[in-house]
Design a protein around this motif. Structure first.
Motif, mmCIF file in Angstrom:
data_model
loop_
_atom_site.group_PDB
_atom_site.id
_atom_site.type_symbol
_atom_site.label_atom_id
_atom_site.label_comp_id
_atom_site.label_asym_id
_atom_site.label_seq_id
_atom_site.Cartn_x
_atom_site.Cartn_y
_atom_site.Cartn_z
ATOM 1 N N TYR A 1 0.760 -1.819 0.184
ATOM 2 C CA TYR A 1 -0.134 0.048 -0.293
ATOM 3 C C TYR A 1 0.674 1.236 0.180
ATOM 4 O O TYR A 1 1.871 1.647 -0.064
ATOM 5 C CB TYR A 1 -1.333 0.130 1.904
ATOM 6 N N GLN A 2 0.446 2.215 0.317
ATOM 7 C CA GLN A 2 1.670 3.662 0.894
ATOM 8 C C GLN A 2 0.839 4.490 2.028
ATOM 9 O O GLN A 2 -0.016 3.684 2.610
ATOM 10 C CB GLN A 2 0.861 4.295 -0.523
ATOM 11 N N VAL A 3 2.242 4.785 2.614
ATOM 12 C CA VAL A 3 2.256 5.090 4.135
ATOM 13 C C VAL A 3 2.215 6.856 3.673
ATOM 14 O O VAL A 3 3.625 6.917 3.752
ATOM 15 C CB VAL A 3 3.253 4.501 4.689
ATOM 16 N N THR A 4 1.446 7.241 4.130
ATOM 17 C CA THR A 4 0.854 8.530 4.124
ATOM 18 C C THR A 4 0.716 8.557 5.791
ATOM 19 O O THR A 4 0.598 8.851 6.585
ATOM 20 C CB THR A 4 -0.233 9.354 3.360
ATOM 21 N N SER A 5 1.240 10.887 5.745
ATOM 22 C CA SER A 5 1.265 11.143 7.088
ATOM 23 C C SER A 5 0.955 13.243 7.007
ATOM 24 O O SER A 5 1.006 12.751 5.822
ATOM 25 C CB SER A 5 2.416 10.816 8.097
ATOM 26 N N SER A 6 0.885 13.276 8.244
ATOM 27 C CA SER A 6 0.463 14.997 7.840
ATOM 28 C C SER A 6 1.238 15.788 8.814
ATOM 29 O O SER A 6 0.943 15.516 9.901
ATOM 30 C CB SER A 6 -1.153 15.373 7.555
ATOM 31 N N VAL A 7 1.334 16.756 8.899
ATOM 32 C CA VAL A 7 1.373 17.681 9.091
ATOM 33 C C VAL A 7 0.706 18.759 9.668
ATOM 34 O O VAL A 7 0.566 20.066 8.111
ATOM 35 C CB VAL A 7 2.866 19.010 9.768
ATOM 36 N N VAL B 1 -10.787 4.898 6.598
ATOM 37 C CA VAL B 1 -9.989 6.294 6.759
ATOM 38 C C VAL B 1 -9.052 6.641 5.295
ATOM 39 O O VAL B 1 -8.056 5.874 5.451
ATOM 40 C CB VAL B 1 -9.114 6.671 7.839
ATOM 41 N N TYR B 2 -9.384 7.364 4.430
ATOM 42 C CA TYR B 2 -8.917 7.648 3.162
ATOM 43 C C TYR B 2 -7.224 7.873 3.037
ATOM 44 O O TYR B 2 -7.190 8.610 3.898
ATOM 45 C CB TYR B 2 -9.523 9.113 2.906
ATOM 46 N N GLN B 3 -6.905 7.169 3.044
ATOM 47 C CA GLN B 3 -5.044 7.098 2.988
ATOM 48 C C GLN B 3 -4.880 7.700 1.359
ATOM 49 O O GLN B 3 -4.595 8.725 0.739
ATOM 50 C CB GLN B 3 -4.429 6.428 3.647
ATOM 51 N N THR B 4 -4.495 6.685 0.482
ATOM 52 C CA THR B 4 -4.793 6.648 -0.972
ATOM 53 C C THR B 4 -5.295 5.528 -1.671
ATOM 54 O O THR B 4 -5.842 4.020 -0.749
ATOM 55 C CB THR B 4 -3.454 5.948 -1.126
#
Lengths: 588, 269
Positions: free
Chosen positions: A346-352, A510-513
Motif C-alpha cells: 500500500y502507501q504510508v502517508t502522514s501529515s503535519v 480512513v481514506y489514505q490513498t
C-alpha cells in the motif's frame, strides 16, 4: 449459459489508463481489439461539465464515480487470526469504475520511481547487509531497471503533457528540479504549474534549511499542450476539484483527454461498456487463455474468445480475477509458496497540520498536483543505518483542494461540534495548512490477498480477502519522515502545529490513498512472482497483467507514472516480440 | 446516490434512456448485443445499458445526470415529530451565533430528510449481504441497518429516553443545556438508547449535519450558502488563474453554487 461470440485477436479487460494505452499501441498493428469495461462510458463534455462538476457531496462524500460496493467489494482483516469482514462502504481506498478508470478521478501527481527502487532488495542488502532487513520482509527486485523503463516514462509523460521541472537531464543536475531523480532524456513537456502561497512558504523554509525544494510534477497542465496523438489539453484553472472528480476543463491528463478520442477512431477497436468480466477462460491444459466470460446489463452471459488477453482492471480486481479464474498458484503464507496474492502492499502517508494567525492561504485555489516538495528523505536518498528502517517518501506542501467537508481542520482539543467547533472552523479555514509525507510500503510474508471463505458477490463469486497491517518498519519510517516535515513546517511560522505520523493498526475506513499494489507481481523467478519482466503471466503466456498489480512493493511516490510506463514497456514487448512469436518472452 | 441507482427497472422505464445504437457496421456481434431485450438493469438509470462503442465518441444528452434539486415542501422521509427533533438536534450540533445561522436555519434537517428519502437512506449502493458480524473498528460499519432505518429507530428511542428522563418532555422541549449534555453522553457512549446504538446514531447525525451545512445548496442544506460564507469558501467557481499567485490576499468574490447565487434561485422548504 454463456453464448459464444466470434473470436477477436486481443481482448482487454478494463478500459482505464493501461487498457487505453495497450489498445492504442496494439491497434496500430492492425489486430482486432475488444475492450470490455464494467462501468459506463465517460467523457468530459457529457459527464463532468463545469456546470455541476464541483459537487463535493456527490463525488467525494457519496462516491459517485466509483464502483458501488454492492457490485463488488473485498473483505478485510488486519491479521490472519481475525475473521475478515466485508468492506461495506469504501474508506481507505476508492476502487474506480467506468471508462478512464482511476485516470478520471486521480490527483494527477506524476512521479517517477528512483533507480534504486527497482533493485530495492539488492541495493539495500549491498548497502546495509541482509540482516538490516526484517526477517518477514519480502521485498524483491522488479526484474527491470530504471534505465530500461526511462523511455517509457518519457512516452507516458509526453502523452500526458506533464508539467514539471527536470532535476536530472542525462546526468546533468538541473537547478530547480529534483536532484535525486533518475536521469531523464529531456525536460518535462510543459513547465510547472504556478504555486499558491502555502507551497511558496514551504519551499522558502525548506531552502533556508538546506533542502532542495522543487515543484511537484503535475498532470494538471500549466498551459495548453498537444500530445503526439494530436489531442490537445487545456490549461488548468486551479479549481481544486481533481481527486474524486472528473475534470471539466480538459486540463487533467486522463484517457479521455489523451488517448480515447484517437483510439475510438481506430476501425479495429471496439469497447463494450457496462459489461463485467466474470472470469478468464483457460483451455484444457490450463496454460492458455481462450478468452473471457462476461455478463451484460441484461444479465446475459457471453463468451468472448481471444488469442491474447490483457488484464487491465484496477489492481485489486486483477488479482481477484486471477484468483477466481484459477490462474497461477494462489499464495499460501504458511508455506510461503504460490504467487497470486503475494506481496500486497500500500502507501504510508502522514501529515503535519499547522495553524497560522497572519496568513490567508485560499486553500480552494488548488490543483491535485501543485505543491512544492523535497526528496531528501525518499528511497535510499539518506543513510538509513542509524534509523533502523528502510524506505522513505517525498514530503511537501501540496495544495489539492479547499473543499469544506474535507478541509475544515481545527486545532487539537477543539470539540467536534457545538459553538466552539463552529468558531474554530470559521477562524481557521483560510489560515490552516496541511503538509504531507507520501511514504513507501514494503511487502511482508503475512500481508496478502486470497479468496474469502464466506462472502460472495452478486454472481456468487467469492470476494477477495485482504489481510493487511502496517509493520514496524513503516511506522518507524512515518515517525521519522513526519518529524522532518514538522521541522520545515515549524519554520513557516505557525501559531501551533500537530505532527500526525501514520499509526497502526491500518484502518480500512480512513481514506489514505488508492495506491493498493502487488498481488501478482513481476520478477525474475516464477516461484516468487506471477509475471515476468514484460508483465506476462509465467503460467499462461497469452495473458499479460497491467497496473500496480505488478509492483513487488511500493515506493515513496504516487504510482500512476510507473503504471503508465510499464504499460508502454509491455506494449512494446508485445508488438516487437510476442506478436512475431507468441509464447513465453522469458525462458526459464 | 444521484445517478447509477441500483434498481430493477421494468422495460417501460428503459425506453427513453436506451442509447441509440451507433451507426451500424454490419456484424453479428453488434446486433446480438444491441438487440438484446433489456429487462433487468443493475446500477443504472438511463444511458448505462451494456453497449458497444466504436468509430466515434458516443456523445449523449445528459449522460452524466445533472443533480436533482431538493424539492421544497414538507418532510419526505421524517414524520413531523421526527423532523422537529432533528431540527433541534442539528441546531445544537451547529448552534446559531450572531454571524451565522445554526443547523436548523441552514437547512441541515431538510438536507438529511431528502438524503434519507433517496438511495443514500436505503444504502442500496453498499455491500449489504450477510452474514453480519461485529468486527474491529478498523473493519468499519458492519451493521445491517440502513441510514434511514437507523434514524427511525434512534429517534424513537431518543424520544423514549427523553420522556423518561425529563419528566415526560421530548428532546425539543428540554433546555439547551440538557440537550448538549445528552448529545455529549451519546457521543461518549454514556447515554444508552433502548434497542439501538446511541453512539452510532450520534456519529451518523454529526456527519450528515456537517454535510448539510457545507454541501452545495442544491441538496437543501447550506441555505443561502451560510456555511460557505462563514468560512470564506467561494463555492463552485471554476477558474482561479488570476488568483493563484496573489499570495496572502483575501479572495474577493462571493460564493456561487451549482444553481447560481442564493438570491437567484428558489429555496427548499
Amino acid at each position: 449459459m454463456a453464448r459464444k461470440l466470434p473470436a477477436t485477436d486481443v481482448l482487454i479487460v478494463g478500459l482505464g489508463w493501461t487498457g487505453s494505452i495497450l489498445a492504442h499501441e496494439l491497434a496500430r498493428s492492425g489486430l482486432n481489439i475488444v475492450a470490455i469495461e464494467r462501468g459506463p462510458w465517460r467523457d468530459t463534455a457529457t459527464d463532468f461539465p463545469p456546470a455541476y462538476a464541483q459537487d463535493e457531496l456527490r463525488y467525494h462524500i457519496r462516491h459517485d464515480l466509483f464502483l458501488r460496493p454492492a457490485q463488488l467489494t473485498m473483505t478485510f482483516r488486519n491479521r490472519a487470526s481475525e475473521t475478515a469482514l466485508p468492506i461495506r462502504s469504501w474508506g481507505s481506498f476508492m476502487p474506480p469504475n467506468g471508462v478512464g478508470g482511476g485516470g478520471v478521478h486521480w490527483n494527477a501527481e506524476t512521479w517517477r520511481f528512483l533507480p534504486s527502487d527497482f533493485q530495492m532488495k539488492t541495493h539495500l542488502t549491498e548497502r546495509y547487509g541482509e540482516k538490516f532487513l526484517p526477517g518477514d520482509m519480502t521485498i524483491q527486485d522488479w526484474g527491470i531497471t530504471y534505465d530500461e523503463l526511462e523511455p517509457y516514462y518519457d512516452k507516458f509523460e509526453y502523452l500526458c503533457g506533464t508539467s514539471g521541472k527536470a532535476g536530472n537531464i542525462k546526468g546533468q543536475i538541473q537547478t530547480g528540479g529534483n536532484p535525486f531523480e533518475g536521469a531523464r532524456a529531456r525536460e518535462y513537456p510543459t513547465p510547472p504549474q504556478k504555486q499558491p502561497y502555502g507551497p511558496t512558504l514551504f519551499a522558502q523554509a525548506a531552502k533556508d534549511m538546506g533542502y532542495k525544494p522543487f515543484p511537484q510534477p503535475s498532470g494538471n497542465l500549466s498551459q495548453a499542450y498537444t500530445n503526439p496523438l494530436g489531442i490537445t489539453l487545456g490549461p488548468c484553472t486551479y479549481c481544486g476539484f481533481c481527486e474524486w472528480f472528473g475534470c471539466g476543463n480538459y486540463s487533467k491528463a486522463s484517457p479521455q483527454t489523451t488517448i480515447l478520442p484517437a483510439l475510438v477512431r481506430q476501425p479495429n477497436f471496439e469497447a463494450r461498456t457496462q459489461c463485467e468480466v466474470l472470469k478468464i477462460n483457460l483451455d484444457g491444459s490450463g496454460k492458455r487463455a481462450t478468452g473471457v466470460t462476461y455478463v451484460d446489463t441484461s444479465g446475459n452471459e457471453w463468451e468472448q474468445p481471444a488469442d491474447l488477453v490483457l488484464l487491465c482492471a484496477f489492481q485489486l480486481f486483477n488479482v481477484h480475477l486471477l484468483l477466481v479464474s484459477g490462474i497461477g498458484k494462489p499464495y499460501d503464507p504458511r508455506a510461503n509458496e504460490g504467487v497470486i496474492g503475494r506481496n500486497y502492499s500500500y502507501q504510508v502517508t502522514s501529515s503535519v497540520d499547522a495553524f497560522f494567525d497572519d496568513k490567508i492561504f485560499n486553500p480552494f485555489i488548488a490543483s491535485g498536483s501543485i505543491g512544492m516538495c523535497i526528496d531528501e528523505f525518499n528511497g535510499d536518498n539518506f543513510d538509513h543505518g542509524p534509523h533502523g528502517f528502510v524506505g522513505g517518501g517525498y514530503m511537501g506542501a501540496v495544495q489539492t483542494n479547499g473543499r469544506p467537508l474535507q478541509t475544515t481542520r481545527t486545532p487539537k482539543g477543539t470539540p467536534r461540534w457545538g459553538l466552539e467547533w463552529k468558531e474554530a472552523v470559521a477562524k481557521n479555514y483560510l489560515s490552516n495548512y496541511e503538509a504531507v509525507t507520501h511514504g513507501s510500503c514494503c511487502s511482508y510474508r503475512d500481508v496478502y490477498c486470497d479468496l474469502d471463505p464466506t462472502y460472495t458477490d452478486r454472481f456468487g463469486r467469492k470476494l477477495m480477502r485482504i489481510t493487511f497491517d502496517f509493520h514496524e518498519n513503516e511506522l518507524k519510517m512515518s515517525q521519522y519522515l513526519t518529524g522532518r516535515l514538522a521541522e520545515v513546517v515549524q519554520k513557516m511560522g505557525p501559531r501551533q502545529f500537530e505532527t500526525k505520523p501514520r499509526r497502526g493498526p491500518y484502518d480500512v475506513t480512513v481514506y489514505q490513498t488508492t495506491h493498493t499494489c502487488g498481488g501478482a507481481i513481476m520478477g525474475a523467478d516464477p516461484k516468487s512472482s506471477a509475471l515476468n519482466r514484460y508483465l506476462q503471466s509465467w503460467d499462461v503466456s497469452n495473458l499479460f497483467v497491467m497496473g500496480a498489480t505488478a509492483f513487488p512493493q511500493n515506493a515513496g511516490y504516487n504510482p500512476t507514472d510507473t503504471v503508465g510506463a510499464l504499460a508502454y514497456w509491455a506494449a512494446d514487448a508485445i508488438v516487437k516480440q510476442y506478436l512475431k512469436s507468441p509464447g513465453p518472452l522469458v525462458q526459464i | 446516490m444521484i445517478i447509477n441507482k441500483l434498481q430493477l427497472n421494468s422495460p417501460d422505464d428503459v425506453g427513453s434512456g436506451m442509447p441509440r445504437p451507433p451507426q451500424a457496421r454490419p456484424g453479428i456481434r453488434r446486433r446480438e448485443l444491441m438487440l438484446t431485450t433489456a429487462t433487468t438493469l443493475l446500477f443504472s438509470t438511463h444511458a448505462v445499458l451494456a453497449r458497444v462503442v466504436q468509430d466515434s465518441l458516443p456523445w449523449e444528452q445528459n449522460a452524466g445526470s445533472p443533480p436533482t434539486e431538493a424539492t421544497p415542501g414538507p418532510w419526505t422521509y421524517f414524520t413531523a415529530e421526527e423532523g422537529a427533533t432533528v431540527e433541534a438536534l442539528v441546531d445544537r450540533l451547529i448552534p446559531p451565533d450572531p454571524q451565522t445561522p445554526g443547523g436548523k436555519d441552514a437547512g441541515c434537517a431538510v438536507f438529511i430528510d431528502r438524503q434519507l428519502a433517496g438511495p443514500y437512506g436505503t444504502a442500496e449502493e453498499l455491500y449489504m449481504r450477510g452474514p453480519f458480524a461485529d468486527g474491529t473498528p478498523q473493519q468499519g460499519n458492519q451493521s445491517p441497518l440502513t441510514p434511514a432505518v437507523r434514524y427511525r429507530e434512534a429517534l424513537a428511542a431518543l424520544d423514549k429516553y427523553c420522556r423518561a428522563t425529563y419528566a415526560g418532555r421530548s428532546f425539543t422541549q428540554i433546555p439547551d443545556n440538557d440537550k448538549d449534555k445528552l448529545l455529549s453522553g451519546l457521543e461518549k457512549g454514556q447515554v444508552h438508547l433502548e434497542g439501538t446504538s446511541g453512539r452510532a446514531f450520534f456519529e451518523l447525525l454529526l456527519q450528515n449535519t456537517q454535510e448539510g451545512f457545507f454541501a452545495d445548496p442544491v441538496y437543501g442544506g447550506n441555505r443561502n450558502m451560510v456555511g460557505w460564507k462563514m468560512i470564506g469558501y467561494p463555492g463552485a467557481r471554476y477558474d482561479y488563474r488570476d488568483w493563484v499567485d496573489r499570495h496572502n490576499e483575501r479572495y474577493p468574490l462571493p460564493p456561487v453554487g451549482i444553481t447560481g447565487r442564493p438570491e437567484w434561485v428558489r429555496k427548499a422548504q
